[in-house]
Design a protein around this motif. Structure first.
Motif, PDB file in Angstrom:
ATOM      1  N   PHE A 246      -3.524  -1.165  -5.943  1.00  0.00           N
ATOM      2  CA  PHE A 246      -3.019  -0.536  -7.158  1.00  0.00           C
ATOM      3  C   PHE A 246      -2.158  -1.516  -7.947  1.00  0.00           C
ATOM      4  CE2 PHE A 246      -3.011   3.563  -4.446  1.00  0.00           C
ATOM      5  CZ  PHE A 246      -4.339   3.810  -4.755  1.00  0.00           C
ATOM      6  N   ASP A 247      -1.289  -2.227  -7.242  1.00  0.00           N
ATOM      7  CA  ASP A 247      -0.377  -3.151  -7.920  1.00  0.00           C
ATOM      8  C   ASP A 247      -1.135  -4.268  -8.640  1.00  0.00           C
ATOM      9  OD1 ASP A 247       1.720  -1.656  -6.919  1.00  0.00           O
ATOM     10  OD2 ASP A 247       2.142  -3.024  -5.252  1.00  0.00           O
ATOM     11  N   ALA A 248      -2.255  -4.701  -8.056  1.00  0.00           N
ATOM     12  CA  ALA A 248      -3.045  -5.778  -8.656  1.00  0.00           C
ATOM     13  C   ALA A 248      -3.995  -5.282  -9.738  1.00  0.00           C
ATOM     14  CB  ALA A 248      -3.839  -6.509  -7.563  1.00  0.00           C
ATOM     15  N   GLY A 249      -4.104  -3.963  -9.894  1.00  0.00           N
ATOM     16  CA  GLY A 249      -4.979  -3.416 -10.934  1.00  0.00           C
ATOM     17  C   GLY A 249      -6.436  -3.769 -10.745  1.00  0.00           C
TER      18      GLY A 249
ATOM     19  N   TRP B  67      -3.524  13.718   6.340  1.00  0.00           N
ATOM     20  CA  TRP B  67      -2.224  13.614   5.678  1.00  0.00           C
ATOM     21  C   TRP B  67      -2.102  12.294   4.918  1.00  0.00           C
ATOM     22  CZ3 TRP B  67      -2.298  16.129  10.531  1.00  0.00           C
ATOM     23  CH2 TRP B  67      -1.739  17.423  10.575  1.00  0.00           C
ATOM     24  N   GLU B  68      -2.523  11.203   5.558  1.00  0.00           N
ATOM     25  CA  GLU B  68      -2.418   9.892   4.911  1.00  0.00           C
ATOM     26  C   GLU B  68      -3.375   9.791   3.730  1.00  0.00           C
ATOM     27  OE1 GLU B  68      -0.482   6.074   4.743  1.00  0.00           O
ATOM     28  OE2 GLU B  68      -0.030   8.006   5.664  1.00  0.00           O
ATOM     29  N   MET B  69      -4.547  10.378   3.861  1.00  0.00           N
ATOM     30  CA  MET B  69      -5.507  10.372   2.750  1.00  0.00           C
ATOM     31  C   MET B  69      -4.921  11.093   1.536  1.00  0.00           C
ATOM     32  SD  MET B  69      -9.430  11.662   2.967  1.00  0.00           S
ATOM     33  CE  MET B  69     -10.644  11.297   1.726  1.00  0.00           C
ATOM     34  N   LEU B  70      -4.224  12.184   1.761  1.00  0.00           N
ATOM     35  CA  LEU B  70      -3.589  12.892   0.653  1.00  0.00           C
ATOM     36  C   LEU B  70      -2.513  12.029   0.002  1.00  0.00           C
ATOM     37  CD1 LEU B  70      -3.147  15.419  -1.042  1.00  0.00           C
ATOM     38  CD2 LEU B  70      -1.662  16.295   0.778  1.00  0.00           C
ATOM     39  N   ARG B  71      -1.721  11.325   0.809  1.00  0.00           N
ATOM     40  CA  ARG B  71      -0.696  10.445   0.232  1.00  0.00           C
ATOM     41  C   ARG B  71      -1.340   9.342  -0.602  1.00  0.00           C
ATOM     42  NH1 ARG B  71       2.246  11.902   5.078  1.00  0.00           N
ATOM     43  NH2 ARG B  71       1.091  10.390   6.338  1.00  0.00           N
ATOM     44  N   ILE B  72      -2.468   8.822  -0.151  1.00  0.00           N
ATOM     45  CA  ILE B  72      -3.176   7.787  -0.921  1.00  0.00           C
ATOM     46  C   ILE B  72      -3.657   8.360  -2.247  1.00  0.00           C
ATOM     47  CG2 ILE B  72      -5.246   6.334  -0.954  1.00  0.00           C
ATOM     48  CD1 ILE B  72      -4.848   6.208   2.194  1.00  0.00           C
ATOM     49  N   ALA B  73      -4.183   9.581  -2.228  1.00  0.00           N
ATOM     50  CA  ALA B  73      -4.628  10.226  -3.468  1.00  0.00           C
ATOM     51  C   ALA B  73      -3.468  10.403  -4.436  1.00  0.00           C
ATOM     52  CB  ALA B  73      -5.267  11.573  -3.152  1.00  0.00           C
ATOM     53  N   GLU B  74      -2.289  10.729  -3.905  1.00  0.00           N
ATOM     54  CA  GLU B  74      -1.107  10.885  -4.759  1.00  0.00           C
ATOM     55  C   GLU B  74      -0.694   9.547  -5.361  1.00  0.00           C
ATOM     56  OE1 GLU B  74       0.713  14.718  -2.293  1.00  0.00           O
ATOM     57  OE2 GLU B  74       1.416  12.673  -1.863  1.00  0.00           O
ATOM     58  N   ARG B  75      -0.756   8.490  -4.551  1.00  0.00           N
ATOM     59  CA  ARG B  75      -0.435   7.150  -5.077  1.00  0.00           C
ATOM     60  C   ARG B  75      -1.460   6.726  -6.129  1.00  0.00           C
ATOM     61  NH1 ARG B  75       2.458   3.843  -1.309  1.00  0.00           N
ATOM     62  NH2 ARG B  75       4.068   5.165  -0.351  1.00  0.00           N
ATOM     63  N   ALA B  76      -2.718   7.077  -5.909  1.00  0.00           N
ATOM     64  CA  ALA B  76      -3.759   6.727  -6.869  1.00  0.00           C
ATOM     65  C   ALA B  76      -3.489   7.377  -8.220  1.00  0.00           C
ATOM     66  CB  ALA B  76      -5.133   7.142  -6.340  1.00  0.00           C
ATOM     67  N   GLN B  77      -3.111   8.649  -8.202  1.00  0.00           N
ATOM     68  CA  GLN B  77      -2.808   9.318  -9.461  1.00  0.00           C
ATOM     69  C   GLN B  77      -1.649   8.631 -10.171  1.00  0.00           C
ATOM     70  OE1 GLN B  77      -0.669  13.024  -9.507  1.00  0.00           O
ATOM     71  NE2 GLN B  77      -2.022  13.906 -11.056  1.00  0.00           N
ATOM     72  N   GLU B  78      -0.619   8.260  -9.434  1.00  0.00           N
ATOM     73  CA  GLU B  78       0.529   7.570 -10.030  1.00  0.00           C
ATOM     74  C   GLU B  78       0.108   6.250 -10.661  1.00  0.00           C
ATOM     75  OE1 GLU B  78       3.158   7.182  -6.741  1.00  0.00           O
ATOM     76  OE2 GLU B  78       3.639   9.326  -6.648  1.00  0.00           O
TER      77      GLU B  78
ATOM     78  N   GLY C  20      -4.219   3.220   5.326  1.00  0.00           N
ATOM     79  CA  GLY C  20      -2.885   3.670   4.985  1.00  0.00           C
ATOM     80  C   GLY C  20      -2.460   3.345   3.563  1.00  0.00           C
ATOM     81  N   CYS C  21      -1.377   3.996   3.125  1.00  0.00           N
ATOM     82  CA  CYS C  21      -0.825   3.672   1.812  1.00  0.00           C
ATOM     83  C   CYS C  21      -0.465   2.193   1.708  1.00  0.00           C
ATOM     84  CB  CYS C  21       0.414   4.522   1.548  1.00  0.00           C
ATOM     85  SG  CYS C  21       0.058   6.260   1.210  1.00  0.00           S
ATOM     86  N   ALA C  22      -0.061   1.611   2.829  1.00  0.00           N
ATOM     87  CA  ALA C  22       0.297   0.186   2.822  1.00  0.00           C
ATOM     88  C   ALA C  22      -0.900  -0.697   2.526  1.00  0.00           C
ATOM     89  CB  ALA C  22       0.914  -0.202   4.163  1.00  0.00           C
ATOM     90  N   GLY C  23      -2.093  -0.238   2.859  1.00  0.00           N
ATOM     91  CA  GLY C  23      -3.291  -1.005   2.543  1.00  0.00           C
ATOM     92  C   GLY C  23      -3.763  -0.804   1.120  1.00  0.00           C
TER      93      GLY C  23
ATOM     94  N   ALA D  23      -1.642   5.161  11.183  1.00  0.00           N
ATOM     95  CA  ALA D  23      -2.523   3.996  11.028  1.00  0.00           C
ATOM     96  C   ALA D  23      -1.882   2.997  10.070  1.00  0.00           C
ATOM     97  CB  ALA D  23      -3.887   4.432  10.506  1.00  0.00           C
ATOM     98  N   SER D  24      -2.009   1.735  10.388  1.00  0.00           N
ATOM     99  CA  SER D  24      -1.410   0.681   9.574  1.00  0.00           C
ATOM    100  C   SER D  24      -2.392  -0.477   9.430  1.00  0.00           C
ATOM    101  CB  SER D  24      -0.125   0.166  10.231  1.00  0.00           C
ATOM    102  OG  SER D  24       0.305  -1.032   9.624  1.00  0.00           O
ATOM    103  N   PRO D  25      -2.448  -1.101   8.256  1.00  0.00           N
ATOM    104  CA  PRO D  25      -3.296  -2.281   8.113  1.00  0.00           C
ATOM    105  C   PRO D  25      -2.822  -3.449   8.969  1.00  0.00           C
ATOM    106  CG  PRO D  25      -1.918  -2.003   6.181  1.00  0.00           C
ATOM    107  CD  PRO D  25      -1.739  -0.777   7.011  1.00  0.00           C
ATOM    108  N   TYR D  26      -1.615  -3.334   9.510  1.00  0.00           N
ATOM    109  CA  TYR D  26      -1.053  -4.411  10.330  1.00  0.00           C
ATOM    110  C   TYR D  26      -1.091  -4.074  11.814  1.00  0.00           C
ATOM    111  CZ  TYR D  26       0.773  -4.867   5.625  1.00  0.00           C
ATOM    112  OH  TYR D  26       0.872  -4.913   4.253  1.00  0.00           O
ATOM    113  N   GLY D  27      -1.723  -2.971  12.194  1.00  0.00           N
ATOM    114  CA  GLY D  27      -1.791  -2.578  13.594  1.00  0.00           C
ATOM    115  C   GLY D  27      -2.590  -3.561  14.420  1.00  0.00           C
ATOM    116  N   PRO D  28      -2.234  -3.758  15.681  1.00  0.00           N
ATOM    117  CA  PRO D  28      -2.911  -4.758  16.508  1.00  0.00           C
ATOM    118  C   PRO D  28      -4.377  -4.441  16.778  1.00  0.00           C
ATOM    119  CG  PRO D  28      -1.442  -3.400  17.846  1.00  0.00           C
ATOM    120  CD  PRO D  28      -1.157  -3.057  16.425  1.00  0.00           C
TER     121      PRO D  28
END
Length: 387
Positions: A264-267, A283-294, A256-259, A72-77
């Motif tokens: 995160f970058d904007a705080g 799987w993608e939800m877990l990656r988002i959780a990992e990015r959130a912790q970072e 997705g992580c891309a969304g 899934a992508s935030p840029y998907g058609p």
């Protein structure tokens, strides 16, 4: 012989005049089957089309190849509809993969970090009487079931275009009164959250936040859409909330992580709320959780629909680096328990256990799908998110 994808199909269960639960069934060549949840109110006809296209893409692929072939992508058609079809399919693929490996659901994701998860009751759909007394009555029923944290969305009929009008202000005041009554009823120690469903402009959001200071909110959720044009206003609301000791939460419809990464970058937020039905699947939800912790942001998954999404939410939250709380839509319908009887863990002392059975199988009760077929329902609140 290695099993391959034979077909995908979409099924819809009508839950109420406001709610459908949608599901994607993934059938394999060896006769196995698993289901993922794809509930997206009022978009069911488009969801059927997205699932049909996805089925053509995946036919004949192995489970591993199918999992890798779709993201899934935030840029998907196809936007949120396409992301929802993919997310539900990935849920089913996780179940099939775990069962083929003779492992519990969490194993393809990683080791469990916790086996119990604090939960809060979303009391919105169960509150038919939309008054302070009505919300209080629902909260008390939820407390009797063991919940110690509660969320409400009492700003019915308010929109960004009308929130500054006399009627909008009156409706907003009514919602504030509901939340103040809830705080009085649940006591000082229980967590109380409010979901604003993107109904305000910046000025009204700040006014509401200030008016709710006596409610001692745990978090203030989705005051404005998460689109870049609103980021400066959200940063100001975030600062005001922090000054009040309140966290800002959002991002249930991000994909997705891309969304999530730009948020995160904007705080913008203290808490992000990915939904396993929309964000790209487990799987993608877990990656988002990992990015959130970072990023130093709390992970608290959005989970206000049916039992299959709830089971996957618990599974991911058990593996995630951190998880503050998980959501449950309290008492919207007895169909929640009846659809996959005996599978969803009970609430014990305010917590849900993570299901760890090997061979875990979600097979909705066919007679319920037949007895409660698709009915058109109003657009969900996610339709306001792009405003």
């Amino acid at each position: 012989m290695t099993a391959t994808i034979a077909s995908l199909r979409c099924e819809v269960l009508n839950v109420s005049t406001k709610t459908n639960w949608s599901f994607v069934a993934v059938q394999t060549s060896d006769g196995d089957r698993a289901w993922g949840e794809a509930s997206l109110n009022a978009w069911e006809p488009m969801l059927h089309g997205a699932v049909e296209l996805l089925g053509r893409q995946l036919a004949g692929l192995t489970l591993e190849t199918a999992h890798s072939a779709i993201a899934a992508s935030p840029y998907g058609p196809g936007g949120l509809v396409q992301a929802t079809a993919i997310s539900a399919t990935q849920q089913a693929l996780l179940e099939l993969t775990a069962r083929a490996q003779g492992q519990p659901w969490h194993a393809p994701l990683g080791p469990l970090r916790r086996d119990r998860l604090p939960a809060y009751a979303n009391i919105n759909r169960a509150t038919a009487e939309r008054t302070p007394a009505g919300f209080v009555a629902t909260a008390r029923r939820a407390a009797a079931h063991g919940f110690k944290a509660f969320k409400a969305a009492p700003f019915d009929g308010v929109t960004p275009a009308t929130c500054a009008s006399a009627e909008g202000r009156q409706r907003t005041r009514h919602g504030i009164d509901c939340l103040l009554a809830l705080r009085d009823a649940i006591g000082p120690s229980a967590r109380l959250m409010v979901d604003c469903h993107w109904r305000f402009d910046e000025a009204r959001a700040l006014e509401v936040l200030q008016a709710l200071a006596p409610a001692r909110l745990h978090w203030f959720e989705c005051p404005l859409p998460e689109t870049p044009v609103h980021w400066p206003a959200l940063q100001r609301i975030h600062r005001a909330a922090r000054d009040q000791g309140v966290m800002l939460a959002a991002a249930e419809t991000q994909i997705g992580c891309a969304g999530f990464q730009p948020l995160f970058d904007a705080g913008l937020y203290d808490v992000v709320m990915p939904d396993v039905k929309y964000c790209g699947g487990p799987w993608e939800m877990l990656r988002i959780a990992e990015r959130a912790q970072e990023a130093g942001v709390q992970f608290s998954p959005h989970n206000p629909t049916g039992p299959i999404a709830s089971l996957h939410t618990l599974n991911v939250a058990g593996v995630a680096p951190e998880c503050d709380m998980v959501e449950l839509q309290f008492d919207e319908s007895p169909l929640f328990e009846a659809l996959v009887p005996g599978l969803h863990p009970p609430l014990v002392d305010g917590n849900f256990a993570v299901p760890t059975q090997v061979g875990f199988r979600t097979e909705p009760q066919r007679q319920l799908l037949t007895m409660h077929p698709y009915q058109p329902v109003p657009s969900g609140v996610e339709s306001l998110a792009a405003g």
